[in-house]
Scaffold this active site. Sequence first.
Site, PDB file in Angstrom:
ATOM      1  N   HIS A   1       0.474  -5.481   2.744  1.00 23.88           N
ATOM      2  CA  HIS A   1       1.429  -4.665   3.621  1.00 23.88           C
ATOM      3  C   HIS A   1       2.699  -5.394   3.528  1.00 23.88           C
ATOM      4  O   HIS A   1       3.074  -6.555   3.096  1.00 23.88           O
ATOM      5  CB  HIS A   1       0.747  -4.904   4.689  1.00 23.88           C
ATOM      6  CG  HIS A   1      -0.604  -4.589   4.872  1.00 23.88           C
ATOM      7  ND1 HIS A   1      -1.165  -3.279   5.350  1.00 23.88           N
ATOM      8  CD2 HIS A   1      -1.938  -5.291   4.763  1.00 23.88           C
ATOM      9  CE1 HIS A   1      -2.295  -3.263   5.186  1.00 23.88           C
ATOM     10  NE2 HIS A   1      -2.985  -4.236   4.965  1.00 23.88           N
TER      11      HIS A   1
ATOM     12  N   GLU B   1      -1.561  -6.693   7.734  1.00 26.46           N
ATOM     13  CA  GLU B   1      -0.096  -6.563   8.184  1.00 26.46           C
ATOM     14  C   GLU B   1       0.009  -7.207   9.418  1.00 26.46           C
ATOM     15  O   GLU B   1      -1.096  -7.503  10.185  1.00 26.46           O
ATOM     16  CB  GLU B   1      -0.051  -4.913   8.389  1.00 26.46           C
ATOM     17  CG  GLU B   1       1.485  -4.604   9.155  1.00 26.46           C
ATOM     18  CD  GLU B   1       2.562  -4.862   8.422  1.00 26.46           C
ATOM     19  OE1 GLU B   1       2.697  -6.220   8.314  1.00 26.46           O
ATOM     20  OE2 GLU B   1       3.237  -4.015   7.692  1.00 26.46           O
TER      21      GLU B   1
ATOM     22  N   ARG C   1      -6.178   0.843   3.928  1.00 27.38           N
ATOM     23  CA  ARG C   1      -4.957   1.483   3.229  1.00 27.38           C
ATOM     24  C   ARG C   1      -4.660   0.661   1.899  1.00 27.38           C
ATOM     25  O   ARG C   1      -4.174   0.890   0.929  1.00 27.38           O
ATOM     26  CB  ARG C   1      -3.872   1.798   4.166  1.00 27.38           C
ATOM     27  CG  ARG C   1      -3.184   0.806   4.863  1.00 27.38           C
ATOM     28  CD  ARG C   1      -2.167   1.093   5.945  1.00 27.38           C
ATOM     29  NE  ARG C   1      -1.443   0.028   6.842  1.00 27.38           N
ATOM     30  CZ  ARG C   1      -2.179  -0.514   7.683  1.00 27.38           C
ATOM     31  NH1 ARG C   1      -3.453  -0.194   8.143  1.00 27.38           N
ATOM     32  NH2 ARG C   1      -1.410  -1.335   8.381  1.00 27.38           N
TER      33      ARG C   1
ATOM     34  N   HIS D   1       0.854  -1.083  -0.212  1.00 27.09           N
ATOM     35  CA  HIS D   1       0.102   0.045   0.098  1.00 27.09           C
ATOM     36  C   HIS D   1       0.948   1.487   0.106  1.00 27.09           C
ATOM     37  O   HIS D   1       2.034   1.136   0.452  1.00 27.09           O
ATOM     38  CB  HIS D   1      -0.885  -0.027   1.112  1.00 27.09           C
ATOM     39  CG  HIS D   1      -0.151   0.300   2.590  1.00 27.09           C
ATOM     40  ND1 HIS D   1       0.264   1.267   2.870  1.00 27.09           N
ATOM     41  CD2 HIS D   1      -0.004  -0.940   3.410  1.00 27.09           C
ATOM     42  CE1 HIS D   1       1.040   1.046   4.200  1.00 27.09           C
ATOM     43  NE2 HIS D   1       0.879  -0.157   4.491  1.00 27.09           N
TER      44      HIS D   1
END
Length: 343
Positions: free
Chosen positions: A271, A201, A147, A98
């Site tokens: 991520h 993440e 994100r 991202h």
Amino acid sequence: MAATAFHQAIGTLQIQSHSLGLRQEISDGAVRLPLKSFKLELGLSKRACYGSGQRKLSVIQASASQTSVADPVLSPSKKNTNESWKKSNEAALILIRHGESLWNEKNLFTGCVDVPLTKKGVEEAIEAGKKISNIPIDMIYTSALIRAQMTAMLAMTQHRRKKVPIVIHNEGEQARAWSQIFSEDTKKQSVPVIQAWQLNERMYGELQGLNKQETADRYGKEQVHEWRRSYDIPPPNGESLEMCAKRAVAYFKDTIVPQLLSGKNVMIAAHGNSLRSIIMYLDKLTSQEVISLELSTGIPMLYIFKEGKFIRRGSPVGPSEAGPYAYTRTLALYREKLDEMFN
């Protein structure tokens, strides 16, 4: 029932196995449902979602006499088995970390806290989209965090094929029913987007929301470096990279690889740590090699999946232009077709 199943074939179709009257003894094989106007090839897989071990069916390939979700620019040749795909077909796999988030900008540990992109992050996502604008994309997978989802959606605004990314909602019967698409032409111009928490993440535990420099001052640089960069040592009440890799790679192998085997071109927007985990698997990196792997925000990586192997065609640093990607013959042909359609 056949019509309902095909309406959902745009995404990773999931049908409860008991609703089809399937028996347990076929759980390791493929199920073929010969229908009047089209066929579905289904493979059983055991999916986990926040601890659920429910057995479900997922679409591997769908073909129809008059309707198809395949890209008409470059439709893969039809094969009867996954093994045939494995031997003769290639598929593109794009990985994108991202763009810069608001907490990246503030130098805070983010982990699984759900924060959006900065203006710079939006620009990075758009630039990433330009770099992959000539690469076919049939499926998109993102994490459950905004994100990553913003990055995928913004990147797709730059794709020359102009397909529309559509989030697939499988939370319940009502969600599936309410989000159905009833135009076959619209389906052909859509790209299903699957959100998966397994691609999140890694969870940074008690470090989430703390300033990285202040945390280093408090606990010492060596301790913080160990939490951030070691393979198997988690931060307090958080995940290690090893723990993150276990969920991310399992999801990749169980859910995404079957799509690649079927000839689908896949983009994953996720991520730093979940993608490092997947790259560790793709490139067969050791636990020591992966901890030194750095992924820049908004830089796409390209892999080609062919004959059961992943071949990297773009580095983590990434090119400044789309051209330096070492296109395969198939990707070069796809770009030529785009030129003919839109130039």
